[in-house]
Each structure stands twice: as structure tokens, then as C-alpha cells.
Enzyme design. Structure first.
Site, PDB file in Angstrom:
ATOM      1  CE  LYS A 105     -17.709   6.973  13.903  1.00  0.00           C
ATOM      2  NZ  LYS A 105     -17.944   7.634  12.655  1.00  0.00           N
ATOM      3  CB  CYS A 117     -19.055   2.700  10.004  1.00  0.00           C
ATOM      4  SG  CYS A 117     -17.412   3.303   9.583  1.00  0.00           S
ATOM      5  CG  LEU A 162     -14.038  10.302   7.021  1.00  0.00           C
ATOM      6  CD1 LEU A 162     -14.291   9.132   6.098  1.00  0.00           C
ATOM      7  CD2 LEU A 162     -12.665  10.877   6.747  1.00  0.00           C
ATOM      8  NE  ARG A 163     -21.637  12.223   4.644  1.00  0.00           N
ATOM      9  CZ  ARG A 163     -22.345  13.065   3.900  1.00  0.00           C
ATOM     10  NH1 ARG A 163     -23.547  12.760   3.513  1.00  0.00           N
ATOM     11  NH2 ARG A 163     -21.837  14.228   3.530  1.00  0.00           N
ATOM     12  CB  ALA A 208     -37.365   2.950   2.148  1.00  0.00           C
ATOM     13  N   GLY A 209     -34.514   1.596   1.563  1.00  0.00           N
ATOM     14  CA  GLY A 209     -33.642   0.909   0.615  1.00  0.00           C
ATOM     15  C   GLY A 209     -33.197  -0.426   1.158  1.00  0.00           C
ATOM     16  CE  LYS A 269      -4.062   0.148   2.407  1.00  0.00           C
ATOM     17  NZ  LYS A 269      -4.943   0.251   3.590  1.00  0.00           N
ATOM     18  N   GLY A 299     -25.140  -1.129   5.231  1.00  0.00           N
ATOM     19  CA  GLY A 299     -23.934  -1.961   5.223  1.00  0.00           C
ATOM     20  C   GLY A 299     -22.726  -1.076   5.430  1.00  0.00           C
TER      21      GLY A 299
HETATM   22  N1  LIG Z   1     -14.254   3.967   6.729  1.00  0.00           N
HETATM   23  C1  LIG Z   1     -14.980   4.942   7.224  1.00  0.00           C
HETATM   24  O1  LIG Z   1     -15.798   5.545   6.525  1.00  0.00           O
HETATM   25  C2  LIG Z   1     -14.810   5.379   8.665  1.00  0.00           C
HETATM   26  C3  LIG Z   1     -15.401   6.572   9.091  1.00  0.00           C
HETATM   27  C4  LIG Z   1     -15.234   6.964  10.420  1.00  0.00           C
HETATM   28  C5  LIG Z   1     -14.510   6.169  11.288  1.00  0.00           C
HETATM   29  N2  LIG Z   1     -13.973   4.996  10.847  1.00  0.00           N
HETATM   30  C6  LIG Z   1     -13.194   4.198  11.801  1.00  0.00           C
HETATM   31  O2  LIG Z   1     -11.816   4.425  11.560  1.00  0.00           O
HETATM   32  C7  LIG Z   1     -11.061   3.226  11.782  1.00  0.00           C
HETATM   33  C8  LIG Z   1     -10.299   2.859  10.546  1.00  0.00           C
HETATM   34  O3  LIG Z   1     -11.231   2.572   9.522  1.00  0.00           O
HETATM   35  P1  LIG Z   1     -10.769   2.444   8.003  1.00  0.00           P
HETATM   36  O4  LIG Z   1     -12.013   2.213   7.213  1.00  0.00           O
HETATM   37  O5  LIG Z   1      -9.876   3.573   7.667  1.00  0.00           O
HETATM   38  O6  LIG Z   1      -9.924   1.086   8.092  1.00  0.00           O
HETATM   39  P2  LIG Z   1      -9.003   0.413   6.972  1.00  0.00           P
HETATM   40  O7  LIG Z   1      -9.086  -1.036   7.200  1.00  0.00           O
HETATM   41  O8  LIG Z   1      -9.346   0.971   5.631  1.00  0.00           O
HETATM   42  O9  LIG Z   1      -7.529   0.923   7.335  1.00  0.00           O
HETATM   43  C9  LIG Z   1      -6.821   0.547   8.481  1.00  0.00           C
HETATM   44  C10 LIG Z   1      -5.343   0.512   8.118  1.00  0.00           C
HETATM   45  O10 LIG Z   1      -4.579   0.327   9.315  1.00  0.00           O
HETATM   46  C11 LIG Z   1      -3.420  -0.434   8.966  1.00  0.00           C
HETATM   47  N3  LIG Z   1      -2.807  -0.970  10.182  1.00  0.00           N
HETATM   48  C12 LIG Z   1      -3.307  -1.890  11.043  1.00  0.00           C
HETATM   49  N4  LIG Z   1      -2.420  -2.104  12.060  1.00  0.00           N
HETATM   50  C13 LIG Z   1      -1.358  -1.313  11.830  1.00  0.00           C
HETATM   51  C14 LIG Z   1      -0.132  -1.074  12.507  1.00  0.00           C
HETATM   52  N5  LIG Z   1       0.185  -1.730  13.622  1.00  0.00           N
HETATM   53  N6  LIG Z   1       0.722  -0.180  11.993  1.00  0.00           N
HETATM   54  C15 LIG Z   1       0.440   0.476  10.858  1.00  0.00           C
HETATM   55  N7  LIG Z   1      -0.698   0.313  10.173  1.00  0.00           N
HETATM   56  C16 LIG Z   1      -1.588  -0.573  10.643  1.00  0.00           C
HETATM   57  C17 LIG Z   1      -3.962  -1.475   8.005  1.00  0.00           C
HETATM   58  O11 LIG Z   1      -2.944  -2.066   7.224  1.00  0.00           O
HETATM   59  C18 LIG Z   1      -4.961  -0.633   7.178  1.00  0.00           C
HETATM   60  O12 LIG Z   1      -4.330  -0.111   6.021  1.00  0.00           O
HETATM   61  C19 LIG Z   1     -12.077   2.184  12.241  1.00  0.00           C
HETATM   62  O13 LIG Z   1     -12.143   2.185  13.631  1.00  0.00           O
HETATM   63  C20 LIG Z   1     -13.388   2.702  11.662  1.00  0.00           C
HETATM   64  O14 LIG Z   1     -14.498   2.268  12.389  1.00  0.00           O
HETATM   65  C21 LIG Z   1     -14.087   4.597   9.553  1.00  0.00           C
END
Ligand SMILES: NC(=O)c1ccc[n+]([C@@H]2O[C@H](COP(=O)([O-])OP(=O)(O)OC[C@H]3O[C@@H](n4cnc5c(N)ncnc54)[C@H](O)[C@@H]3O)[C@@H](O)[C@H]2O)c1
Length: 432
Positions: free
Chosen positions: A207, A263, A153-154, A255-256, A35, A260
Site C-alpha cells: 500500500k 493519503c 480506492l480513490r 502536471a498540476g 455521524k 494533496g
Molecule cells: N480516504 C481515502 O481515500 C483512503 C483510501 C485508502 C486508504 N485510506 C486509509 O484508510 C484509513 C481511514 O481513512 P479515512 O479517509 O476513511 O479516514 P476518516 O478520518 O474519514 O475516517 C476515520 C473514522 O474512524 C473513526 N474512529 C476513530 N477511532 C475510532 C474508534 N475507536 N472507534 C470507532 N470509530 C473510530 C473516526 O471517528 C472517523 O469517522 C487511513 O489509514 C487512510 O490512510 C484512505
């Protein structure tokens, strides 16, 4: 300011890039070498509108860096954002916090001067207390402060949501950290974002409470849609009529399919499980989870009814398979359960998604991917509109599907049933 984002996923990458665009020096770290190597070459791991340009701009002006070296990145930074995943535990419904605690254990080896350690990941209430405990086993409490700063963020709107958030929540009772973070967020506050400072535990809970509430709104309107289908009422009228009440609001009242994504499913389960740990029954949220889990089978039943039970050898087209529009995220998308069920009943599924072919369906027999809308729908008996991409909003169905009768099941109600009737197209929406 010098920032380090640990975890370069949706949240780490988007917020890291946006912080660098605001003038900060940001290192985005990930343990996934591929990545990071790709990001250095300008290859963005996720589909998010506008993200690639912003990454390129800030990488070129050197405010944004990518690294796999966690220790070095922490040493060089003053504010450390933990943005790793918090998925559902494999054996249970609670949040798996192993990634969070592993990071906390690594951080404690790299603190030689004062650092603010922030959980941006969604973490159950009291996780901050645990992180503080882990780090303080090696480091004096004077040298660090653990703060909760949840991200709202969404996906699909991530850059806009980060830049113009409704609110910035900072959970800390430490005045010094609060002052520094208020300053970090000042460009967003000056554009209208509300800044609130709460206890760390309150920020963690805000949150989960927000996500659980939004999931409840979706589930509420989905259940009402089930009723509308039986009483010849259009759910869209109900959504508009309710949503105009300012106390209710129209958003998340469409509705939909089942909700999923990465989150809502995991966060609703996690908050209910956390509450149980504190001997509290969040019965509303529990019934939301149950209702949402039943949603896909209800929609499938509707498909069977629409096809009068004759599913075998029917060509069914899915327009969109991700959990919502404007993202390539397949996590907990309802298509993941619906498509295999239709195949099992003998249907042939062909799908198109603007973000391309999905690995999840590669191994399934009788599922094919089409690279454009036309070839996806031209031989269909039933067209299911599963996500709300703009690409699907003005399709001339009669022009494309020429030589056969077809039916549309619009799971997002993006077309008007009256207009479809006028076009002599057999059309079904959700809740109407
Ligand atoms: N995706 C969303 O829309 C969103 C929105 C708000 C909050 N969140 C929250 O944010 C958090 C992250 O979500 P995401 O969707 O970005 O996850 P994601 O899976 O897309 O990304 C997480 C990243 O962390 C990396 N990682 C894990 N352990 C690591 C380590 N020890 N060192 C370095 N990198 C490491 C993984 O390789 C991965 O790339 C979650 O708790 C989620 O609930 C997500």
C-alpha cells in the site's frame, strides 16, 4: 458473512456499504455519535458520487446497520475491518497509530469465538505484528487472526474502485483466513479483480509503496513542467509521448498543483520514516516530499509573474478548492496554502467549489464564496482553475466576464491554449 467496519469515514463507509450491497450483513461503527445519528437519518457525511443511493438501499433492506456500540458490533461479527485514521504524528513525520492501537485494545475485550481482524487502514509495516501482540495479551491466538487488506480506492471514484479493483491484496499466512477472505471477495474476483495473497508485512508495504510511487509520478511530471515553461515546450505533449509507452502509462502523469488529499502527503512521509526505523534511506521518496512541498510556492511565483507583481487589490477567483475533483475533501489541498498567501499579498479571493463553502476559509478576511461559477468569475482579474471538475470544462468566459480584461491560469490544463488564443483570452497553463 457478518462484517463490522470500525471507523465510518471514507474507507469504512464506502467499503461497508459496498460489502452490504454484495449481500453481506455489515455494521458500520463509529465513535462519532453525530455521524452515526445522521447516517441513520440518511445524511451522508462525505460527498462521494453514488454513495447516498447505495447507503439508502442497503440501510432500508437492513443489510447495513450503523452503531456507536463497538463491543456489541464486534460480538455480532465474524470479520472485523479496522478503518480508522492513521494521520501524520503531530510532532514528526511518522504515522500516528494511536487510533489503531486503541481499537485493538477494545477488540480484545469482545472476542469469544474465532474472528478475523483486518487492517484496511493504511498502516506501516509491522503494525499487524503489534496488533496481534496487543490482542493476544487477553485472547488465545487460536481465536483470532490479524490480516492486512489495504484499500486502494480513490475519493471521487470510490464505489467504482471498490467494486472493480485492479487487485485485492490479502496479507496473511493463515490458510483459513485466506480462504474466508477469498470467498468474501469472490464477487469482485469473478468480475476481473486479481487476488493476491502475501505475507502480512508485504501487504502493508504494498500500500505505501503504491502511494509513494504514484506521488513520485505526479512529482516527476510537475518538475518536468517547470522545465517546459522555460523552453517553450508543452508538457501535455511530453505526458502523452511518455504515457504511450506501456512500461510507463499515462495515468498520474498530468502536471498540476502539488499532490494533496488524505493519503499521498501523509503516506510518503510515513514510509520514509518507517524506512529510517529500519536504517534504510528512501532518498527518492524523500526528494519527492520536498519537491511537492515546494510546489505551491512555485505556482504562486507564477501567479505573481502572470500579474506582473501587481497583486494588491486584484480579484482572484479560484475554481475548485478541494485537493482534486469529485470530492469535498480539503485535507492537504494546495489551496489551503495558496489562498492565504495571496491574501497576505493584498489580493481579494473569491472561490466557487461544486461541493460548497469551506470552513477552512471562513476566518480569512478578503476571501468570499460564490454559489455559482458565473458570480465567482464575473469580476475577476485572474481566474485560477484549481481542480478538474467537469463543471469547469466548458465555461464561456467571454460571455460571463463582460466588462473587464481577465487572465486565466489553468493549473489543470483543461483548456487548449490555441483555442484560448483564438478567443483572445490571456491564458496560462502549467508546463506550457
Ligand atoms: N480516504 C481515502 O481515500 C483512503 C483510501 C485508502 C486508504 N485510506 C486509509 O484508510 C484509513 C481511514 O481513512 P479515512 O479517509 O476513511 O479516514 P476518516 O478520518 O474519514 O475516517 C476515520 C473514522 O474512524 C473513526 N474512529 C476513530 N477511532 C475510532 C474508534 N475507536 N472507534 C470507532 N470509530 C473510530 C473516526 O471517528 C472517523 O469517522 C487511513 O489509514 C487512510 O490512510 C484512505
Amino acid at each position: 458473512m457478518k462484517l463490522c467496519m470500525i471507523g465510518t469515514g471514507y474507507v469504512g463507509l464506502v467499503s461497508g456499504v459496498c460489502f452490504s450491497d454484495l449481500g453481506n450483513d455489515v455494521i458500520c461503527v463509529d465513535r462519532d455519535k453525530k455521524k452515526i445519528d445522521n447516517l441513520k437519518k440518511g445524511i451522508i457525511p462525505i460527498y462521494e458520487p453514488g454513495l447516498d443511493e447505495l447507503v439508502l438501499k442497503n440501510y432500508q433492506n437492513k443489510r447495513l446497520k450503523f452503531s456507536t456500540n463497538l463491543k456489541d458490533s464486534i460480538l455480532k461479527s465474524d470479520i472485523i475491518f479496522i478503518c480508522v485514521g492513521t494521520p501524520t504524528k503531530k510532532n514528526g513525520n511518522g504515522a500516528d497509530l494511536s487510533q489503531i492501537y486503541n481499537v485493538a485494545k477494545e477488540i480484545r475485550h469482545s472476542i469469544s469465538k474465532f474472528k478475523i481482524i483486518i487492517t484496511k487502514s493504511t498502516v506501516p509495516v509491522t503494525t499487524g505484528d503489534e496488533i496481534e501482540k496487543i490482542i493476544s495479551q487477553r485472547v488465545s491466538k487460536k481465536l483470532f487472526s490479524v490480516v492486512s487488506n489495504p484499500e486502494f480506492l480513490r475519493e471521487g471514484e470510490a464505489i467504482r474502485d471498490f467494486t472493480y479493483p485492479d487487485r485485492v491484496v490479502i496479507g496473511t499466512m493463515d490458510n483459513k483466513s485466506n480462504k474466508i477472505l477469498k470467498n468474501l471477495y469472490s464477487p469482485l474476483i469473478s468480475k476481473g479483480a486479481k487476488y493476491i495473497n502475501t505475507s502480512r508485512r508485504a501487504a502493508e508495504l504494498i500500500k505505501y509503496a503504491s502511494n509513494a510511487f504514484l506521488a513520485t509520478k505526479i512529482t516527476f511530471i510537475n518538475e518536468l513542467a517547470n522545465l517546459c515553461e522555460k523552453i517553450d515546450v508543452n508538457i501535455e505533449d511530453i505526458s502523452i509521448g511518455m504515457g504511450l509507452d506501456k512500461r510507463i502509462g499515462g495515468r498520474f502523469l498530468r502536471a498540476g498543483p502539488a499532490y494533496g488529499g488524505s493519503c499521498f502527503p501523509k503516506d510518503t512521509k510515513a514510509i520514509a520514516t518507517t524506512a529510517e526505523k529500519f536504517k534504510t534511506n528512501l532518498s527518492v521518496i524523500k526528494s519527492v516530499i520536498k519537491s511537492n512541498e515546494n510546489r505551491s510556492s512555485l505556482l504562486l511565483k507564477r501567479v505573481f509573474d502572470i500579474l506582473k507583481g501587481k497583486i494588491k487589490n486584484k480579484n482572484i477567483c479560484f475554481l475548485g478548492v478541494t485537493f482534486k475533483a469529485n470530492t469535498d475533501d480539503m485535507r492537504d489541498s494546495s489551496s489551503l496554502s495558496m489562498i492565504p498567501s495571496l491574501i497576505k499579498k493584498g489580493a481579494k479571493v473569491n472561490y466557487f467549489d461544486p461541493t460548497g463553502e469551506k470552513k477552512a476559509f471562513n476566518k480569512l478576511n478578503n476571501v468570499t464564496f460564490s454559489s455559482n461559477i458565473g458570480s465567482a468569475i464575473e469580476n475577476s482579474d485572474l481566474i485560477i482553475i484549481h481542480t478538474e471538475w467537469n463543471d469547469f470544462k466548458a465555461i464561456d468566459f467571454n460571455k460571463i466576464v463582460k466588462n473587464k480584461k481577465f487572465i486565466i491560469f489553468d493549473m489543470r490544463n483543461i483548456y487548449s491554449s490555441t483555442k484560448m488564443k483564438a478567443l483572445k483570452i490571456k491564458y496560462y497553463g502549467v508546463g506550457c
